[in-house]
Design an enzyme around this catalytic site. Sequence first.
Site, PDB file in Angstrom:
ATOM      1  N   LYS A 198     -23.029  16.403  27.697  1.00 58.38           N
ATOM      2  CA  LYS A 198     -22.128  16.643  26.574  1.00 58.38           C
ATOM      3  C   LYS A 198     -22.922  16.785  25.283  1.00 58.38           C
ATOM      4  O   LYS A 198     -23.889  16.061  25.044  1.00 58.38           O
ATOM      5  CB  LYS A 198     -21.141  15.482  26.422  1.00 58.38           C
ATOM      6  CG  LYS A 198     -20.212  15.358  27.610  1.00 58.38           C
ATOM      7  CD  LYS A 198     -19.030  14.469  27.296  1.00 58.38           C
ATOM      8  CE  LYS A 198     -17.927  15.273  26.659  1.00 58.38           C
ATOM      9  NZ  LYS A 198     -16.642  14.537  26.642  1.00 58.38           N
ATOM     10  N   ASP A 220       0.086   2.234   8.891  1.00 55.91           N
ATOM     11  CA  ASP A 220      -0.454   1.574  10.089  1.00 55.91           C
ATOM     12  C   ASP A 220       0.484   1.599  11.295  1.00 55.91           C
ATOM     13  O   ASP A 220       0.049   1.320  12.408  1.00 55.91           O
ATOM     14  CB  ASP A 220      -0.811   0.121   9.766  1.00 55.91           C
ATOM     15  CG  ASP A 220      -2.067   0.010   8.930  1.00 55.91           C
ATOM     16  OD1 ASP A 220      -2.790   1.009   8.821  1.00 55.91           O
ATOM     17  OD2 ASP A 220      -2.319  -1.080   8.385  1.00 55.91           O
ATOM     18  N   THR A 257       4.451   2.475   5.755  1.00 59.14           N
ATOM     19  CA  THR A 257       3.070   2.009   5.884  1.00 59.14           C
ATOM     20  C   THR A 257       2.364   2.919   6.869  1.00 59.14           C
ATOM     21  O   THR A 257       2.948   3.303   7.876  1.00 59.14           O
ATOM     22  CB  THR A 257       2.986   0.546   6.392  1.00 59.14           C
ATOM     23  OG1 THR A 257       1.643   0.289   6.818  1.00 59.14           O
ATOM     24  CG2 THR A 257       3.913   0.295   7.568  1.00 59.14           C
ATOM     25  N   ARG A 286       0.493  -5.025  -6.235  1.00 62.32           N
ATOM     26  CA  ARG A 286       0.537  -6.316  -5.566  1.00 62.32           C
ATOM     27  C   ARG A 286       0.993  -7.334  -6.617  1.00 62.32           C
ATOM     28  O   ARG A 286       0.652  -7.218  -7.789  1.00 62.32           O
ATOM     29  CB  ARG A 286      -0.841  -6.706  -5.044  1.00 62.32           C
ATOM     30  CG  ARG A 286      -1.563  -5.618  -4.260  1.00 62.32           C
ATOM     31  CD  ARG A 286      -1.529  -5.848  -2.766  1.00 62.32           C
ATOM     32  NE  ARG A 286      -2.095  -4.674  -2.071  1.00 62.32           N
ATOM     33  CZ  ARG A 286      -1.747  -4.321  -0.841  1.00 62.32           C
ATOM     34  NH1 ARG A 286      -0.854  -5.006  -0.167  1.00 62.32           N
ATOM     35  NH2 ARG A 286      -2.287  -3.262  -0.264  1.00 62.32           N
ATOM     36  N   GLY A 343       5.716  -2.300   3.762  1.00 66.33           N
ATOM     37  CA  GLY A 343       5.308  -2.862   5.043  1.00 66.33           C
ATOM     38  C   GLY A 343       5.754  -4.307   5.190  1.00 66.33           C
ATOM     39  O   GLY A 343       6.668  -4.753   4.492  1.00 66.33           O
ATOM     40  N   ASP A 344       5.100  -5.058   6.062  1.00 70.48           N
ATOM     41  CA  ASP A 344       5.641  -6.383   6.371  1.00 70.48           C
ATOM     42  C   ASP A 344       5.498  -7.368   5.214  1.00 70.48           C
ATOM     43  O   ASP A 344       6.379  -8.213   5.018  1.00 70.48           O
ATOM     44  CB  ASP A 344       5.078  -6.926   7.690  1.00 70.48           C
ATOM     45  CG  ASP A 344       3.639  -7.364   7.582  1.00 70.48           C
ATOM     46  OD1 ASP A 344       2.963  -6.914   6.643  1.00 70.48           O
ATOM     47  OD2 ASP A 344       3.195  -8.137   8.449  1.00 70.48           O
ATOM     48  N   ASP A 403       2.642  -0.503  12.212  1.00 73.34           N
ATOM     49  CA  ASP A 403       2.567  -1.797  12.898  1.00 73.34           C
ATOM     50  C   ASP A 403       3.808  -2.660  12.675  1.00 73.34           C
ATOM     51  O   ASP A 403       3.708  -3.885  12.634  1.00 73.34           O
ATOM     52  CB  ASP A 403       1.312  -2.547  12.443  1.00 73.34           C
ATOM     53  CG  ASP A 403       1.279  -2.767  10.941  1.00 73.34           C
ATOM     54  OD1 ASP A 403       2.155  -2.212  10.237  1.00 73.34           O
ATOM     55  OD2 ASP A 403       0.406  -3.496  10.469  1.00 73.34           O
ATOM     56  N   GLY A 413       0.833  -1.208   0.000  1.00 76.64           N
ATOM     57  CA  GLY A 413       0.000   0.000   0.000  1.00 76.64           C
ATOM     58  C   GLY A 413       0.859   1.245   0.000  1.00 76.64           C
ATOM     59  O   GLY A 413       1.885   1.288   0.669  1.00 76.64           O
ATOM     60  N   ARG A 453      -5.810  -2.497  10.327  1.00 73.81           N
ATOM     61  CA  ARG A 453      -6.440  -3.804  10.275  1.00 73.81           C
ATOM     62  C   ARG A 453      -6.038  -4.653  11.473  1.00 73.81           C
ATOM     63  O   ARG A 453      -6.826  -5.406  12.012  1.00 73.81           O
ATOM     64  CB  ARG A 453      -6.054  -4.509   8.964  1.00 73.81           C
ATOM     65  CG  ARG A 453      -7.160  -5.378   8.430  1.00 73.81           C
ATOM     66  CD  ARG A 453      -6.948  -5.773   6.990  1.00 73.81           C
ATOM     67  NE  ARG A 453      -7.135  -4.653   6.062  1.00 73.81           N
ATOM     68  CZ  ARG A 453      -6.986  -4.752   4.746  1.00 73.81           C
ATOM     69  NH1 ARG A 453      -6.628  -5.904   4.198  1.00 73.81           N
ATOM     70  NH2 ARG A 453      -7.181  -3.710   3.979  1.00 73.81           N
TER      71      ARG A 453
END
Lengths: 348, 348, 348, 348
Positions: A241, A155, A153, A99, A129-130, A157, A38, A199
């Site tokens: 509130k 995220d 990435t 991808r 990312g991973d 993560d 991504g 995710r």
Amino acid sequence: MTDATPPQTAPHPLLDPGACASPNPAGVRRIAVLTSGGDAPGMNAAIRAVVRTASHQGIEVVGVRRGFAGLHRGELGLLGPRDVANIIQRGGTTLLTARSRTWRTPEGRALGAKYLREWDVDGLVVIGGDGSFHGAHFLQEEHGIPVIGIPGTIDNDLYGTDYTIGYFTAVETALDAVDKLRDTGASHERIFVIEVMGRHAGHIAVDVAVAGGAEEVFIPEDGKPVSDVVQTVQESVAKGKRGSIIIVAEGYAGGAQAVGDAITAGTGLETRVTILGHIQRGGTPVASDRILASRLGEAAVFALMEGRRGEMVGTTCGQITHTPLHVTWERSKDVNRDLYRCAKTLSV
Amino acid sequence: MTDATPPQTAPHPLLDPGACASPNPAGVRRIAVLTSGGDAPGMNAAIRAVVRTASHQGIEVVGVRRGFAGLHRGELGLLGPRDVANIIQRGGTTLLTARSRTWRTPEGRALGAKYLREWDVDGLVVIGGDGSFHGAHFLQEEHGIPVIGIPGTIDNDLYGTDYTIGYFTAVETALDAVDKLRDTGASHERIFVIEVMGRHAGHIAVDVAVAGGAEEVFIPEDGKPVSDVVQTVQESVAKGKRGSIIIVAEGYAGGAQAVGDAITAGTGLETRVTILGHIQRGGTPVASDRILASRLGEAAVFALMEGRRGEMVGTTCGQITHTPLHVTWERSKDVNRDLYRCAKTLSV
Amino acid sequence: MTDATPPQTAPHPLLDPGACASPNPAGVRRIAVLTSGGDAPGMNAAIRAVVRTASHQGIEVVGVRRGFAGLHRGELGLLGPRDVANIIQRGGTTLLTARSRTWRTPEGRALGAKYLREWDVDGLVVIGGDGSFHGAHFLQEEHGIPVIGIPGTIDNDLYGTDYTIGYFTAVETALDAVDKLRDTGASHERIFVIEVMGRHAGHIAVDVAVAGGAEEVFIPEDGKPVSDVVQTVQESVAKGKRGSIIIVAEGYAGGAQAVGDAITAGTGLETRVTILGHIQRGGTPVASDRILASRLGEAAVFALMEGRRGEMVGTTCGQITHTPLHVTWERSKDVNRDLYRCAKTLSV
Amino acid sequence: MTDATPPQTAPHPLLDPGACASPNPAGVRRIAVLTSGGDAPGMNAAIRAVVRTASHQGIEVVGVRRGFAGLHRGELGLLGPRDVANIIQRGGTTLLTARSRTWRTPEGRALGAKYLREWDVDGLVVIGGDGSFHGAHFLQEEHGIPVIGIPGTIDNDLYGTDYTIGYFTAVETALDAVDKLRDTGASHERIFVIEVMGRHAGHIAVDVAVAGGAEEVFIPEDGKPVSDVVQTVQESVAKGKRGSIIIVAEGYAGGAQAVGDAITAGTGLETRVTILGHIQRGGTPVASDRILASRLGEAAVFALMEGRRGEMVGTTCGQITHTPLHVTWERSKDVNRDLYRCAKTLSV
């Protein structure tokens, strides 16, 4: 949940402020760079930093288009310092990304390795990312091509770095949306349930909840039952509130819709569910992402020059660190628990 | 579709640049103001303009909280010029808004009229969309209280004004999201189908399509079959375009999801459907909305002073116009057909 | 001050929604396009619209780099529809711009004409302000090459069009700065004097003053003495206002510094003078500028196809208009006097 | 230049996620809070966090308006959790701020202490920079009132914390301006010299230089002669770069104007000098500033509860730290030298 073992931290022998060309024990002459998975804001700043650091060190750079998919199809070309001018502020990735199923096969990776050898490349920098790091790991294992990963990435993560490229921008984008929804929420005295990306990780959700003054936040790392929200909302209404903001990470069971349904079922109040989605990936990168990308791009080139391989460069407490690629996905990085707790307290 | 009869345009006798206090033939001493229906960025600027213009003319203003719901519950209070300081730049409405079922009944409106008489109010300014104007119209019909409408709705779907307050900001917010999605779309060479607000009108969709460089736009005003998009996407791919942006107004049959499904069914290509939703209502109003709101707020007070009633103030070609309330919803305002055509041509 | 004679308005015979290729009575086969003078946000959207409209009509486009300076040096090259992909959202001009002294000489223009003839060009589209239109006018007069101007300047100071490309974005940028300064002004209860662009015209200043809720505005069109501000500030302090915002167009005698000095001299209060400067030229164009640029880019190509020459395309009340180039600088366009008055009233 | 001694880091005994009310060994019942010195985005988030954390712990909060100036005039009032609703996203400070000469006298401080005793306050939280901390320090020394400082200043020039509240937003604001100027710089191939805030520190300048892709950066911490820029610009032109961006911290000798003059004198090239000024103080705080402010606001209340006094709360590597107030101004915090070096390398 989080593994306490710290990533390997090493002082940078190459970071000699006086040196114009740094020592290059690995004798690197040419490297390749690609973006994969991504897209994330700041990837272009990382590409630029790789190309310009290399150039400054007398190393040539080959750009690979469309990630691993382009690599096994041979979409390679030289990238000079001027080719990356005026891209530091752009979202997305000028090298494109895709991808690739083929890359998951040994045959696909063999094709990619062939192209890298044809281009006489001494190492490959993979920004992603991973999933991308898995692909890079196997390439090195099977074909001996040194790879260095740069965490890109939204995220956040990946274990082995405090932050990943794109994370800061994604948080700002989500926060800007929360601020806008708050305008309407306050005007109509309504409850907004907002789903942010993540995710498997609640990093974005927790940051946005604290910064957005949310009443409640739900993350995948936590077993908190959705029914908890009902009490929070009831207390909030009782306190007078005007409007409530509930943040849900996409990976939380059922997502924002489930949370919204639970509120309505439990309190009879109407809710508005908003899924922010892909807008969180785009946009001009904020300063923190550009700076992180600039430092990691430089560090990746230095790492290859030092003879490092199969590692991700990252930052921990502002220092450059190196972590074996497989560790980045084997261990998990917990959300900031202080913040998670804080989110709740400050919405009283 | 569009009715060609123009709204009534009248020169402003009160707009005498030299006059400090203008003639007040209707002898207005005190007016009320409320916001109603969906909130729109710029409503606060309109409230401010009503209060300050009135104050400048020696007229008192009563603010009604929570729209018609608050009116029949008696939530009224005096508003002075300092009470509206520092709100011109804020999204939402500081007077709050709410939907009211009670107001749809004669009894509800009678209650509201009673409060207005108790507060000795000579007229009411209603900031909102066509639903709100209906409510205002019946109040005047049944109880003789002069009402003036100010068009405040992001959809721009009121006849009698070129633009409605909030529309410009909604377009910018949607466009900003489109720009962000384009980053990802271009990087992944993907098709994004983006749903913007507009239940009955395609104004936002058309503007965003042209400004966002979209390949295709679908609006409720048009019978264009969803299958048209398949050919557009196929041509676009054939031309080598990287990524496509398709804009769909929420009121188009089936919305963005139907369009996304049709593309996948017809071309086999993956699409990403994004529904922008309520973020389009919020945020700091852009200059055009604040300026429009400032002018219409002033014009509404002048209209009551002139003895006008049951009309909406609007702008046509930069001039203030007055249109009977019932005309604003009986006639429909077409989208800009030149732009609609242009959207298509420029995406070649 | 403003000349009441309207610019020539003509219905567009070419705007036939059903037509794919429009009639081309002038038999145009190839046109050139350049940007000139100060850059303005939206120029890229105009270039894109010229190229894509032409392409849609089967006409080739030659791009000239660096404005007239590049034209007399022969910096020309073909531009296809894909060359202008993904530029609609970018600030500045991808064709570059430059000031040229050589162009002010007949010899310089003769060189430019030679290149245009070599490239077999049937007409030239010039995107810029009145200086650029002068240059274009002389080229046509001396060498018979049909020119069409597109108004691209942030100052909005061209007669014959309600708005110029870049104006809307400049207003938003300036307003964003005013909002930021207001935060500090309100927190410190300070007076900010803010200079916005506009060497000869107060359009930006008036819009920003109304939208920014300024206490006072000074424009070059007006003889208002700087001493007026002293009374305004004193009244404002007397009313208990927290912080004041004063807007000054750069063309007002003495600029913001003179106004700030007058306030301090007359009231003893400290002021903060801020000159916004060139940031007002840059940035992602807002929707209104992209839409205007798209329409005018299309209209410019249509104008050449119709056989028009020596005219500027513009919009008046949303309709495309054509005005002889010399008229665009001979007549002056007044600021919106209603707004100018409104700015003052609403700051009570 | 930087002192290597780290600020005192202490684990938080009060940070027990399970505890609703934390131990309160100091027996704090009521605290006061004020903002002082230059305003910074995120101050409101800090005020909110102080008020809500205290409330959550059963402690009352007194808000002081207009900083120390208001304190010695007795502008105090209770602040409840609802009073700080909907302010987390606002720039400036809702408690207002002011400079006070009276506070620099023992008599002034005695007056302030008297009011704090009258209000029966057990401690004071001061949000501001080093000047404000001086004022707080003397109050505690002379009158025994426990004070805790929260670093709120855009300059990030306080020892004992990695970041100060407002810094992140100021960097983004300056970067946004640089991006806009780059549009024009690239279009005109011009040199922009941009002055950012930082009277004694180059933190903003270095961040903005790296993130903005600047060719050169000048900071007060460094003896780099202005003549260096001449060579940089000449090399840049020789490499064919389109436009240059030079960043100068306001505290660098002579500021941006001196640098611009040196370039013109040494190269004959025209430059555009832009002084960003006070816009860097304003605006909606970015997420990082809101999060930092939320954590530090909570930590300040906890610190008073633990019996701490005369300390600043800060963060180092994401952990809360406490530093004696006098240390925060006696030691200096160097700019990030890696980034400073990086800025130069990446502009090749």
